[in-house]
Design an enzyme around this catalytic site. Structure first.
Site, PDB file in Angstrom:
ATOM      1  N   ASN A 155       0.878  -1.125   0.166  1.00 26.80           N
ATOM      2  CA  ASN A 155       0.029  -0.028   0.060  1.00 26.80           C
ATOM      3  C   ASN A 155       0.925   1.258  -0.094  1.00 26.80           C
ATOM      4  OD1 ASN A 155       0.741  -0.490   2.772  1.00 26.80           O
ATOM      5  ND2 ASN A 155      -1.025   0.214   3.500  1.00 26.80           N
ATOM      6  N   GLU A 251       4.180  -4.907  12.311  1.00 33.14           N
ATOM      7  CA  GLU A 251       3.124  -3.728  12.158  1.00 33.14           C
ATOM      8  C   GLU A 251       2.105  -4.443  11.260  1.00 33.14           C
ATOM      9  OE1 GLU A 251       3.794  -0.745  13.508  1.00 33.14           O
ATOM     10  OE2 GLU A 251       6.034  -0.291  13.600  1.00 33.14           O
ATOM     11  N   CYS A 285      -3.332   0.997   6.749  1.00 32.20           N
ATOM     12  CA  CYS A 285      -3.440   0.306   7.998  1.00 32.20           C
ATOM     13  C   CYS A 285      -3.989   1.138   9.081  1.00 32.20           C
ATOM     14  CB  CYS A 285      -2.140  -0.287   8.512  1.00 32.20           C
ATOM     15  SG  CYS A 285      -0.755   1.255   8.757  1.00 32.20           S
ATOM     16  N   GLU A 466       8.344   0.877  15.514  1.00 38.40           N
ATOM     17  CA  GLU A 466       9.584   1.613  15.024  1.00 38.40           C
ATOM     18  C   GLU A 466       9.014   3.042  14.682  1.00 38.40           C
ATOM     19  OE1 GLU A 466      10.563  -1.140  12.057  1.00 38.40           O
ATOM     20  OE2 GLU A 466       8.785  -0.792  11.019  1.00 38.40           O
TER      21      GLU A 466
HETATM   22  P1  NAD Z   1       0.523  -9.483   3.453  1.00 33.06           P
HETATM   23  O1  NAD Z   1       0.540  -9.855   4.870  1.00 33.06           O
HETATM   24  O2  NAD Z   1      -0.354 -10.327   2.387  1.00 33.06           O
HETATM   25  O3  NAD Z   1       1.928  -9.454   2.719  1.00 33.06           O
HETATM   26  C1  NAD Z   1       3.009  -8.634   3.425  1.00 33.06           C
HETATM   27  C2  NAD Z   1       4.364  -9.254   2.977  1.00 33.06           C
HETATM   28  O4  NAD Z   1       4.337 -10.257   3.562  1.00 33.06           O
HETATM   29  C3  NAD Z   1       4.161  -9.322   1.499  1.00 33.06           C
HETATM   30  O5  NAD Z   1       6.090  -8.808   1.278  1.00 33.06           O
HETATM   31  C4  NAD Z   1       4.359 -10.890   1.310  1.00 33.06           C
HETATM   32  O6  NAD Z   1       4.995 -11.262   0.143  1.00 33.06           O
HETATM   33  C5  NAD Z   1       4.769 -11.121   2.446  1.00 33.06           C
HETATM   34  N1  NAD Z   1       4.777 -12.662   2.886  1.00 33.06           N
HETATM   35  C6  NAD Z   1       3.479 -13.218   2.657  1.00 33.06           C
HETATM   36  N2  NAD Z   1       3.323 -14.438   3.389  1.00 33.06           N
HETATM   37  C7  NAD Z   1       4.388 -14.535   3.949  1.00 33.06           C
HETATM   38  C8  NAD Z   1       5.066 -15.544   4.794  1.00 33.06           C
HETATM   39  N3  NAD Z   1       4.478 -16.666   5.184  1.00 33.06           N
HETATM   40  N4  NAD Z   1       6.285 -15.299   5.552  1.00 33.06           N
HETATM   41  C9  NAD Z   1       6.925 -14.042   5.154  1.00 33.06           C
HETATM   42  N5  NAD Z   1       6.555 -13.005   4.268  1.00 33.06           N
HETATM   43  C10 NAD Z   1       5.270 -13.474   3.680  1.00 33.06           C
HETATM   44  O7  NAD Z   1      -0.076  -7.896   3.375  1.00 33.06           O
HETATM   45  P2  NAD Z   1      -0.383  -6.931   2.293  1.00 33.06           P
HETATM   46  O8  NAD Z   1      -1.793  -7.480   1.823  1.00 33.06           O
HETATM   47  O9  NAD Z   1       0.623  -6.614   1.603  1.00 33.06           O
HETATM   48  O10 NAD Z   1      -0.576  -5.569   3.187  1.00 33.06           O
HETATM   49  C11 NAD Z   1      -2.145  -5.405   3.596  1.00 33.06           C
HETATM   50  C12 NAD Z   1      -2.046  -5.527   5.171  1.00 33.06           C
HETATM   51  O11 NAD Z   1      -0.890  -4.770   5.936  1.00 33.06           O
HETATM   52  C13 NAD Z   1      -3.477  -4.945   5.834  1.00 33.06           C
HETATM   53  O12 NAD Z   1      -3.902  -5.759   6.660  1.00 33.06           O
HETATM   54  C14 NAD Z   1      -2.761  -3.318   6.410  1.00 33.06           C
HETATM   55  O13 NAD Z   1      -3.478  -3.268   7.579  1.00 33.06           O
HETATM   56  C15 NAD Z   1      -1.333  -4.040   6.789  1.00 33.06           C
HETATM   57  N6  NAD Z   1      -0.537  -2.804   6.871  1.00 33.06           N
HETATM   58  C16 NAD Z   1      -0.196  -2.645   8.343  1.00 33.06           C
HETATM   59  C17 NAD Z   1       0.849  -1.291   8.497  1.00 33.06           C
HETATM   60  C18 NAD Z   1       1.166  -1.041   9.931  1.00 33.06           C
HETATM   61  O14 NAD Z   1       2.252  -0.387   9.666  1.00 33.06           O
HETATM   62  N7  NAD Z   1       0.734  -1.518  11.033  1.00 33.06           N
HETATM   63  C19 NAD Z   1       1.117  -0.832   7.418  1.00 33.06           C
HETATM   64  C20 NAD Z   1       0.575  -1.037   6.139  1.00 33.06           C
HETATM   65  C21 NAD Z   1      -0.294  -2.139   6.030  1.00 33.06           C
END
Ligand code: NAD
Length: 488
Positions: A155, A251, A285, A466
């Site tokens: 995002n 996060e 998020c 962080e």
């Molecule tokens: P996601 O969890 O699908 O993917 C995030 C990352 O993790 C990607 O790079 C993906 O390739 C990797 N990944 C997937 N499976 C994995 C595994 N088994 N082990 C290690 N890495 C793996 O999330 P997304 O769809 O990319 O992002 C959206 C989500 O992120 C929403 O829930 C949003 O709220 C959250 N988000 C949180 C923050 C925050 O700072 N708290 C910021 C932005 C987004």
């Protein structure tokens, strides 16, 4: 290479960066999709297990000398890199527009935010504590952990990568970035520009899919994972990291409540609340995901929100008017997921104060993953739209009358990332803010995280945090020397 030279980096070829070298993969290229047009973007490499092994070895090798540099040297290099990055500002804006579909205005904010983020980190210091008594001097320092794996979502691909790179490098760690497979381009290119300044192995990037994230989380010679993404994946990362007890910062997702007090200026506040919910098309998020409006102003406030939501212009792409506020959903998977919240709300017969029960309408651009900004008026507490994070431009409103009850309703969730309270009586708003179970609470503003303060979630929104001075410590081990005074 001197950072003052205009760089020869090109923005239509993309590489992994391992040990200071550009690395391609011929067999398994991957590509993103422009969410405005649906067109395939350029090929990017998918890192193999061997690429990751090489990156981890290079990062550990580089750590030996990088960890011994002074914080002043690291700040100087970060500052030099900012100058290199500035030379490519327009290239990064154009690339970010293509890979995410963000309107130009907001792509520019993200690209410039990277500069601010890096710049702010050059003002920080790593604390040192000294205690002395008659027999000894105790000095507590904070030393780097080693190799950090940064696993990033789609995002905010640039700013969220920088949010890990800046504190990791400043504290003397080396870092391997793994961008989301949906948005690899800007992160690969940003780390490529860093090779003009930082020694080989200090900051590397490997593009790849979910398996690569899992390998990184399991790797015995990676010492910390800083993960930003969904709660479900965060739990998998923690499980994998536990095998070697590597440090984790998680996060994760949120379901932020905004509480509106009865004394707000309705005309001024309602559009702000809408933007807090729909910024980046709800793919934030800490977007506002539940809106609690005092019953005395509920009807007027929802009407004002609806009028503003209906006036928002959607669009994107290279050639776009300046008044575009929202772009598309970034990828098809998320587009389909957001639509299920529309299907559920329509099937249950909830009232649509703004938007479309079908998620789209004829005014939207005909191509791309666009969704009409939608407000659901007073669905029940156990509805999906209240209980879950849609991560798209659809938000529920509910009325409230009793302060204790609305605080309990806001806190009635397994998440705790952000929250907002809006009111002319700032003391009352802050009193409520202190009771909200969330890492970052905003008073009279929608959620605007900043590098000035630690950012992290309560409950299932994460572990640790962080950014800011406090956030630096998540990249460090405390290291204490107890030095006893010699008796003469
Ligand atoms: P996601 O969890 O699908 O993917 C995030 C990352 O993790 C990607 O790079 C993906 O390739 C990797 N990944 C997937 N499976 C994995 C595994 N088994 N082990 C290690 N890495 C793996 O999330 P997304 O769809 O990319 O992002 C959206 C989500 O992120 C929403 O829930 C949003 O709220 C959250 N988000 C949180 C923050 C925050 O700072 N708290 C910021 C932005 C987004």
């Amino acid at each position: 290479m001197s950072p003052s030279k205009v760089s020869t980096i090109v923005f239509d070829k993309f590489y992994n960066i391992v040990d200071g070298q550009l690395r391609d993969t011929k067999d398994t290229p991957h590509h993103g999709v422009n969410p405005v047009t649906g067109q395939e973007l350029w090929d990017v490499p998918v890192a193999s297990k061997q690429d990751l092994e090489d990156a981890v070895a290079a990062a550990n090798k580089a750590f030996v000398s990088w960890s011994q540099t002074s914080i002043e040297e690291r700040k100087e290099l970060l500052g030099k890199w900012v100058a290199v990055y500035a030379q490519h500002r327009d290239d990064f804006i154009n690339l970010l527009i293509k890979e995410t579909g963000k309107p130009r205005k907001f792509a520019t904010v993200e690209v410039d935010g990277v500069t601010q983020f890096a710049g702010f980190h050059t003002t920080l210091t790593i604390p040192e504590e000294r205690i002395e008594d008659d027999e000894k001097v105790i000095t507590t320092r904070y030393t780097p952990l080693g190799v950090v794996g940064a696993i990033c979502p789609w995002n905010f691909p640039l700013i969220l990568s920088m949010g890990k790179i800046a504190p990791a490098l400043l504290t003397g760690n080396t870092i391997i970035v793994k961008p989301s497979p949906f948005t690899p381009y800007t992160s690969l290119k940003m780390v490529e520009t860093m090779q003009e300044v930082f020694p080989p192995g200090v900051v590397q990037v490997v593009g790849g899919n979910n398996d690569l994230g899992a390998w990184l989380s399991l790797h015995p010679n990676v010492h910390k994972i800083s993960f930003t993404g969904s709660i479900a994946t965060g739990k998998k990362v923690m499980e994998a990291a536990a095998k070697t007890l590597k440090r984790v910062t998680l996060e994760l997702g949120g379901n932020d409540a905004s509480i509106i007090l009865p004394d707000v200026d309705i005309k001024k506040t309602a559009p702000e609340i809408v933007m807090g919910a729909f910024q980046n098309s709800g793919q934030v998020c800490v977007a506002t995901k539940r809106i609690y409006i005092h019953e005395a102003i509920y009807t007027d406030f929802v009407a004002e929100m609806a009028a503003f939501a209906k006036s928002i212009k959607l669009g994107g792409g290279d050639d776009q008017p300046d008044d575009i506020l929202l772009g598309p959903i970034q990828n098809k998977m998320q587009y389909d997921k957001v639509k299920t919240f529309f299907q559920d709300s329509k099937a249950k017969g909830y009232k649509f104060a703004a938007g479309s029960p079908d998620a789209t309408d004829s005014a939207l651009p005909q191509k791309g993953f666009f969704i009409t900004p939608t407000i659901i008026d007073n669905p029940p507490n156990d509805s999906r739209i209240i209980a879950e994070e849609p991560f798209g431009p659809i938000v529920p409103t509910q009325p409230w009358s009793d302060e204790e009850e609305v605080i309990a309703r806001a806190n009635n969730t397994n998440t705790g990332l952000g929250a907002c309270v809006w009111g002319a009586d700032v003391d009352r708003a802050e009193r409520i803010a202190r009771r909200l179970q969330a890492g970052s609470v905003f008073v009279n503003s929608w959620e605007k995280p900043t590098p000035q303060a630690i950012f992290g979630g309560h409950k299932e929104s994460g572990i640790g945090g962080e950014w800011g001075q406090t956030g630096l410590l998540s990249y460090c081990n405390p290291h204490v020397i107890h030095s006893y005074k010699l008796k003469l």
